[in-house]
Design an enzyme around this catalytic site. Structure first.
Site, mmCIF file in Angstrom:
data_model
loop_
_atom_site.group_PDB
_atom_site.id
_atom_site.type_symbol
_atom_site.label_atom_id
_atom_site.label_comp_id
_atom_site.label_asym_id
_atom_site.label_seq_id
_atom_site.Cartn_x
_atom_site.Cartn_y
_atom_site.Cartn_z
ATOM 1 N N SER B 49 1.088 -1.088 0.016
ATOM 2 C CA SER B 49 -0.236 -0.025 -0.172
ATOM 3 C C SER B 49 0.918 1.165 -0.119
ATOM 4 C CB SER B 49 -0.976 -0.068 1.086
ATOM 5 O OG SER B 49 -0.210 0.056 2.392
ATOM 6 N N HIS B 90 1.575 4.017 7.115
ATOM 7 C CA HIS B 90 0.934 4.973 5.931
ATOM 8 C C HIS B 90 1.593 6.119 6.247
ATOM 9 C CE1 HIS B 90 -2.683 2.390 4.716
ATOM 10 N NE2 HIS B 90 -1.499 1.855 4.052
ATOM 11 N N ASP B 115 -7.446 6.355 5.144
ATOM 12 C CA ASP B 115 -7.692 5.110 6.032
ATOM 13 C C ASP B 115 -9.040 4.969 6.847
ATOM 14 O OD1 ASP B 115 -5.332 4.473 4.942
ATOM 15 O OD2 ASP B 115 -3.835 4.788 6.625
#
Lengths: 240, 172
Positions: B49, B90, B115
């Site tokens: 990701s 992230h 998210d």
């Protein structure tokens, strides 16, 4: 590994460890009193470090990181100290000591052994401190370097007699406690100078060699061990 | 090899050497935790990701102290979500407010959406305390070993067994 029946003659660590293990056996049989102070200190340092880490693991597992942070920080610092102390102990205090003890005559004996990388020579250093009230109290240091081939046969079997002869002949403290071996070793040395004429086998040595299943052909022990070793090695190589 | 059992001190020393290898590794990890103030200072990227920045198997080094500045927009952080035990790597894309109560929103570089879907039920943003650390360094591909180990747990047993055997047999 050490004190196995046979070791690989190409493994220097095996050669050294087996020889190291034979030293306490021999000296203790001569009524030397072994002192385990050095080993015990090392074990105490190492195990306290290990237990500290185990405790740290336990509280971290049980209570989590955030709740136990100060304790973990303290444990890390203490562990570093303990491990540092252990390293210092190994490098500067033990320095490869394999035996500390008191001879029957009261002298303190400290034996350090070592090998150089890829050199099959056993370096034995014996430090003798005279008993209190005797002599000038000065330490006497003797170092001897001998090839492992003198007491390992070609198959990697340890032969005690020449090894003990080496110790008794080279170091007066051991020689005093074992005059028979010392005399035999001295005789062998003299014969070596005169040429390989007289056989210098003591009955025990012959018995030892018989037990070790080594055929005795020549007259001098070292020659026999040497040729035997060469023969066996050659044989192995041919087979391979 | 068992002859050393005849000599308790020698056996104890060998066992100690093995124990010290394990405990030193553990204490180094804990030391790193303390220095970086993060419960898990090194993590392995498990998903794609964050591509192209990080790939699966990359090893990330985290830092969890705000010495000079707060955690800001643009930083790549690792955070934990309540109820999920897998940390997520992230990037911080929005920040409202300052200090420990600032609301942070994260998004994977390679993801289409932010998210909020990944957070716990009813959670719309992260707080500073959810964050395990900001990424300050990485080593590509090295972490694949641990991915292999966690996907094939028997490898762990094999590795530990080999290590133990080597230490017990070598005596060095």
């Amino acid at each position: 590994m050490a004190s196995q029946d046979k070791i690989s003659v190409y493994n220097l660590a095996d050669l050294k460890n087996t020889s190291d293990d034979a030293i306490p056996n021999y000296l203790n049989s001569l009524r030397f009193r072994q002192s385990h102070r050095l080993t015990d200190t090392r074990l105490a340092l190492g195990y306290s470090a290990f237990l500290l880490a185990a405790a740290c693991f336990a509280w971290d597992y049980r209570f989590g990181f955030e709740a136990t942070k100060p304790y973990t920080a303290a444990a890390v610092a203490l562990y570093t100290l303990l491990n540092g102390a252990l390293t210092v102990w190994l490098l500067y205090v033990e320095r490869g000591t394999v035996y500390v003890g008191t001879s029957p005559g009261g002298e303190t004996v400290r034996i350090t052994t070592g090998v150089r990388k890829n050199v099959p020579v056993y370096e034995v250093t014996v430090e003798v401190t005279p008993a209190k009230g005797k002599g000038n109290g000065k330490k006497e240091v003797v170092q001897v370097k001998r090839a492992f081939t003198e007491w390992f046969d070609g198959a990697g079997r340890f032969v005690a007699a020449p090894f003990q002869g080496m110790l008794a002949g080279s170091f007066a403290v051991v020689g005093k406690a074992d005059p028979k071996r010392a005399a035999a070793a001295a005789g062998e040395g003299k014969r070596g100078e005169e040429g390989p004429a007289a056989a210098a086998y003591t009955p025990e040595m012959l018995e030892m060699l018989a037990k070790a299943d080594v055929s005795v052909v020549g007259s001098a022990a070292e020659e026999v061990t040497g040729s035997e070793a060469a023969g066996k090695k050659g044989g192995k190589r041919r087979k391979a | 090899m068992f002859s050393s059992l005849g000599n308790p001190r020698q056996a104890a020393a060998q066992l100690m050497n093995f124990g010290l290898i394990l405990s030193t590794a553990f204490m180094m990890w804990k030391g790193l935790s303390i220095v970086s103030d993060s419960p898990s200072p090194i993590v392995v990227v498990l998903s794609g990701s964050m591509e192209p920045a990080f790939q699966r198997g990359d090893l990330l080094l985290l830092w969890n102290r705000n010495l000079f500045s707060e955690t800001n927009v643009g930083e790549i952080v690792v955070y934990n979500v309540k109820g999920k035990d897998i940390p997520i790597v992230h990037r911080v894309v929005r920040k409202f407010g300052t200090g420990p109560d600032a609301k942070l929103l994260t998004k994977g570089d390679n993801n289409a959406a932010d998210d909020t879907e990944l957070y716990a039920r009813g959670q719309d943003y992260l707080n500073r305390k959810d964050i395990v650390g900001s990424v300050v360094g990485y080593m590509p591909f090295v972490g694949y070993v641990t991915i292999m180990l966690s996907e094939h747990p028997w490898l762990k047993t094999v590795m530990l067994g080999i290590m133990g055997l080597v230490v017990v047999l070598q005596r060095e």
